[in-house]
Design a protein around this motif. Structure first.
Motif, mmCIF file in Angstrom:
data_model
loop_
_atom_site.group_PDB
_atom_site.id
_atom_site.type_symbol
_atom_site.label_atom_id
_atom_site.label_comp_id
_atom_site.label_asym_id
_atom_site.label_seq_id
_atom_site.Cartn_x
_atom_site.Cartn_y
_atom_site.Cartn_z
ATOM 1 N N GLU A 61 -15.596 -34.937 -105.530
ATOM 2 C CA GLU A 61 -17.317 -34.553 -105.436
ATOM 3 C C GLU A 61 -18.476 -34.295 -106.911
ATOM 4 O O GLU A 61 -18.939 -34.491 -106.983
ATOM 5 N N LEU A 62 -17.187 -34.259 -107.765
ATOM 6 C CA LEU A 62 -17.826 -33.730 -108.873
ATOM 7 C C LEU A 62 -17.760 -35.109 -109.627
ATOM 8 O O LEU A 62 -19.352 -35.100 -110.540
ATOM 9 N N GLU A 63 -17.715 -36.258 -109.326
ATOM 10 C CA GLU A 63 -17.830 -37.634 -109.872
ATOM 11 C C GLU A 63 -19.678 -38.069 -109.586
ATOM 12 O O GLU A 63 -20.086 -38.401 -110.174
ATOM 13 N N LYS A 64 -19.853 -37.248 -108.528
ATOM 14 C CA LYS A 64 -21.007 -37.208 -108.152
ATOM 15 C C LYS A 64 -22.588 -36.586 -108.624
ATOM 16 O O LYS A 64 -23.905 -37.384 -108.921
ATOM 17 N N VAL A 65 -21.632 -35.623 -109.555
ATOM 18 C CA VAL A 65 -23.422 -35.250 -110.279
ATOM 19 C C VAL A 65 -23.583 -35.001 -111.764
ATOM 20 O O VAL A 65 -23.169 -36.133 -112.061
ATOM 21 N N ARG A 66 -24.588 -34.691 -111.617
ATOM 22 C CA ARG A 66 -25.562 -35.585 -113.604
ATOM 23 C C ARG A 66 -25.858 -34.237 -113.318
ATOM 24 O O ARG A 66 -26.516 -33.064 -112.994
ATOM 25 N N SER A 67 -27.005 -35.114 -114.340
ATOM 26 C CA SER A 67 -27.395 -33.467 -115.876
ATOM 27 C C SER A 67 -28.555 -32.374 -114.648
ATOM 28 O O SER A 67 -29.184 -33.197 -113.806
ATOM 29 N N GLU A 68 -28.222 -30.950 -114.570
ATOM 30 C CA GLU A 68 -29.262 -30.352 -114.013
ATOM 31 C C GLU A 68 -28.948 -30.275 -112.303
ATOM 32 O O GLU A 68 -30.111 -29.564 -111.839
ATOM 33 N N TRP A 69 -28.069 -30.740 -112.492
ATOM 34 C CA TRP A 69 -27.331 -30.103 -110.979
ATOM 35 C C TRP A 69 -27.436 -28.487 -110.921
ATOM 36 O O TRP A 69 -26.908 -28.221 -112.310
ATOM 37 N N CYS A 70 -27.104 -27.842 -109.785
ATOM 38 C CA CYS A 70 -26.671 -27.130 -109.620
ATOM 39 C C CYS A 70 -25.917 -26.891 -109.258
ATOM 40 O O CYS A 70 -25.883 -26.965 -107.819
ATOM 41 N N ILE A 71 -24.866 -26.429 -109.363
ATOM 42 C CA ILE A 71 -23.561 -26.061 -109.105
ATOM 43 C C ILE A 71 -22.821 -24.685 -108.980
ATOM 44 O O ILE A 71 -23.007 -23.740 -109.596
ATOM 45 N N ARG A 72 -21.366 -24.749 -107.870
ATOM 46 C CA ARG A 72 -21.402 -23.174 -107.958
ATOM 47 C C ARG A 72 -19.731 -24.248 -107.476
ATOM 48 O O ARG A 72 -18.677 -24.976 -107.692
ATOM 49 N N VAL A 73 -18.741 -23.685 -109.473
ATOM 50 C CA VAL A 73 -17.284 -24.385 -109.115
ATOM 51 C C VAL A 73 -16.266 -22.682 -108.754
ATOM 52 O O VAL A 73 -16.567 -21.664 -109.778
ATOM 53 N N ASP A 74 -15.150 -23.151 -108.408
ATOM 54 C CA ASP A 74 -13.708 -21.599 -107.923
ATOM 55 C C ASP A 74 -13.166 -23.006 -108.855
ATOM 56 O O ASP A 74 -12.356 -24.568 -109.190
ATOM 57 N N GLY A 75 -12.401 -21.892 -109.567
ATOM 58 C CA GLY A 75 -11.118 -22.411 -110.690
ATOM 59 C C GLY A 75 -9.974 -21.439 -111.444
ATOM 60 O O GLY A 75 -10.195 -20.429 -111.027
ATOM 61 N N VAL A 76 -9.323 -22.284 -112.349
ATOM 62 C CA VAL A 76 -8.896 -21.638 -112.919
ATOM 63 C C VAL A 76 -9.663 -21.300 -114.646
ATOM 64 O O VAL A 76 -9.269 -22.301 -114.826
ATOM 65 N N VAL A 77 -9.115 -20.103 -115.134
ATOM 66 C CA VAL A 77 -8.880 -20.102 -116.975
ATOM 67 C C VAL A 77 -7.737 -20.944 -117.465
ATOM 68 O O VAL A 77 -6.661 -20.324 -116.720
ATOM 69 N N LYS A 78 -8.115 -21.896 -118.334
ATOM 70 C CA LYS A 78 -7.340 -22.102 -119.039
ATOM 71 C C LYS A 78 -7.371 -21.506 -120.782
ATOM 72 O O LYS A 78 -8.041 -22.515 -120.652
#
Length: 616
Positions: A61-78
């Motif tokens: 899914e992330l491969e599709k995004v481009r500049s200025e797309w508005c997105i929400r991400v869930d993840g882990v801080v490293k």
């Protein structure tokens, strides 16, 4: 967890290592490093680096995004590797490994890039202002504007001012610009006006017994645009006080303005002492009623040195009434190359040129001529010290007026070897503007203007009247509602000598504040307008509400207004006021984004009883 974010893009740091987080924002830029996708995720507060590799369920899914797309991400801080820490970012010690992504708003191909510092045509920037405003500099400018307004409000409240809102739909205000008219549906054929300023209402508030008023007021004027002026609307800190003198107004507003510039000026020096300069002296010394005092150059009148001189152009000019010659000193400008550049500047301004003199070490040619010896002998005498070199004046003017007059000019201006002076002549009003601009250019080019300073001065003693050179008619030159200095007695003499209690605050070449002690006495007001050819009946018709109120115990009062847009423009170090206004008009007073002005519908015109006549 919150539907969109657990943290902003400025919140996370090394203490959040291992935390499961949710972020929402815009894709600032995407980088593909050997199959690992890195995204700088941006929101209003800051930036966080997020990443994803093919092992993540979010990768496809992330491969599709481009500049200025508005997105929400869930993840882990490293934690980032020590060598990859970005010390410029508050979040530069960490990154977020993405487990899940949701596209909140996809973006079409961008008409302008948000990332980077590319320059775009103004038309593009204004048509897509919502994208332009995402850029880092524009975000910073608008946050600065909000913070400045908040600071001003607090400083006014601290001085016991009360904030009141005055009407937006009203009658014409006496400010001297064109009104924006609003047709009345209930009263066909009649029009309201958007206020050029809350002038009459704030004076009526004083008559109503409120002692200290202010508001951050929207003002509307149908004016031609300039770099430092919006063509349609602007905001000002508007204030008025009862039972005050001119100095009381100065003492009230100075700590507000100075405090804001100290707070938001980025460490630049703010003048502690604000000089009071008469309008007449400002025009003479600086060629402007809004002088840039960071430039130390003061112009002077040097007419006596050219009267009856060998320079026929100036000598004949001075035989006419009302003419004079002014000099613009140019310390360190004493080279023919610089003088030629300034001469070219004058020609661009529409003048034939600008006379100049510059002073240099006396040449061997000059010594040879003076002593009647050869140039080679003169060189030897200069080298041995047998003859002192001294200085000589050079340039066409010096040759025409001779050494005595040239030396007198040098001494008057306080110049020396390596310096120059430029000269303009005629009736002052005809050349003051060009002289003022030349002074600014000289200060800039010679490095005399202190760029790390906010220099303030009150311009006072404005003339109330002026005389039309062609018709001989007396009319108002400045605010007709200012109290004349000397009251009714001052109006009995020569109108051109009458000064008003009117004042402007200049800063770095811009007018920031304008105000006056008001004429609150009806009999003085009627006399002031009578001199300019306006009868009592017309004054009552145009300004009846205020004139009537003054007949019921009006207190002496005065105030001023400070331009919010210009203040922020100076603090942001911008050259154009549109850089600090959220949604400005273009140079033609058009809103390209909202398509205004637009054609009214037939129903709207019918409701208002109006008909549009097509322009040929």
């Amino acid at each position: 967890m919150h539907a969109y974010r657990s943290h902003t893009c400025a919140d996370l740091n090394i203490e959040n290592k291992g935390d499961a987080v949710r972020l929402s924002g815009w894709v600032h830029r995407v980088r593909d490093h050997g199959g690992v996708l890195f995204i700088d995720l941006r929101d209003h507060y800051g930036m966080t680096q997020v990443l994803c590799d093919p092992d993540s369920p979010a990768f496809a899914e992330l491969e599709k995004v481009r500049s200025e797309w508005c997105i929400r991400v869930d993840g882990v801080v490293k934690a980032r590797d020590e060598s990859l820490i970005n010390a410029k970012l508050p979040t530069g010690e960490i990154e977020v490994y993405i487990r899940e992504v949701e596209v909140l708003g996809a973006a079409d191909e961008l008409p302008l890039m948000v990332f980077g510092d590319q320059e775009y045509p103004e038309e593009t920037r204004l048509r897509y202002r919502y994208l332009d405003l995402r850029r880092e500099k524009m975000q910073a400018n608008m946050i600065l504007r909000s913070d400045v307004v908040s600071s001003i409000r607090q400083r006014m409240w601290d001085q016991k001012f009360k904030e009141f809102q005055t009407p937006i739909i009203t009658a014409s205000s006496p400010e001297g610009a064109r009104d924006f008219l609003v047709p009345s549906r209930l009263h066909p054929g009649k029009f309201y006006a958007l206020p050029q300023a809350p002038q009459q209402f704030k004076q009526l508030l004083m008559v109503s017994g409120f002692d200290k008023y202010f508001q951050i007021a929207p003002c509307f004027r149908d004016e031609d645009p300039r770099a430092d002026r919006s063509p349609t609307d602007f905001y000002q800190l508007d204030l008025e006080m009862s039972f005050v003198t001119q100095q009381d107004v100065f003492d009230t507003i100075q700590p507000v303005i100075a405090g804001v510039f100290e707070e938001f000026g980025g460490g630049r020096k703010v003048d502690e002492t604000w000089e009071q300069i008469s309008y007449k002296d400002a025009a003479l010394w600086y060629g402007s009623d809004k002088p840039d005092l960071r430039n130390p150059i003061k112009m002077q009148v040097v007419s006596e040195h050219f009267a009856g001189s060998g320079f026929a152009i100036f000598a004949k000019l001075l035989e006419q009434d009302g003419t004079e010659i002014r000099a613009i000193p140019a310390p360190t400008g004493g080279s023919r190359k610089f003088c030629d550049r300034m001469n070219a500047f004058a020609q661009k301004e529409g003048l034939p040129g600008m006379g100049y003199i510059f002073w240099r070490e006396k040449t061997a040619d000059a010594v040879a001529q003076e002593l009647g010896i050869t140039v080679k002998e003169a060189q030897a005498k200069l080298k041995s010290g047998e003859v002192e070199g001294g200085m000589e004046a050079a340039g066409p003017l010096a040759k025409n007026i001779g050494p005595e007059r040239t030396e007198a000019i040098r001494q008057q201006l306080g110049l020396n070897i390596g310096d120059a002076a430029f000269f303009l002549g005629g009736k002052p009003k005809a050349f003051e503007g060009v002289a003022g601009r030349a002074r600014n250019v000289i200060g800039e080019e010679l490095g005399l203007t202190d760029k790390n300073r906010f220099a303030f001065a009150w311009i006072v003693d404005f003339p109330i009247y002026e005389k039309d050179e062609e018709t001989g008619k007396i009319d108002f030159e400045h605010n007709p509602f200012s109290m004349p200095q000397g009251g009714m007695e001052a109006l009995q003499g020569d109108p051109l000598e009458v000064l008003g209690y009117q004042y402007d605050l200049a800063c770095n070449g811009y007018e920031l504040v304008s105000g006056a002690i008001r004429n609150h006495r009806p009999e003085i007001m009627f006399k002031a307008f009578e001199i300019a050819g306006y009868g009592e009946e017309e004054v009552r018709k145009r300004f009846g509400g205020m004139v009537n109120a003054f007949q019921y115990g009006a207190p002496p009062h005065g105030g001023c207004a400070a331009g919010i847009d210009r203040i922020v423009m100076l603090l942001a170090d911008e050259q154009n006021i549109r850089e600090v206004i959220l949604f400005p008009m273009n140079q033609r007073a058009e809103d390209l984004m909202m398509n205004a002005p637009s054609d009214p519908t037939s129903d709207q015109l019918m409701d208002l009883g109006l008909r549009v006549i097509p322009q040929e």
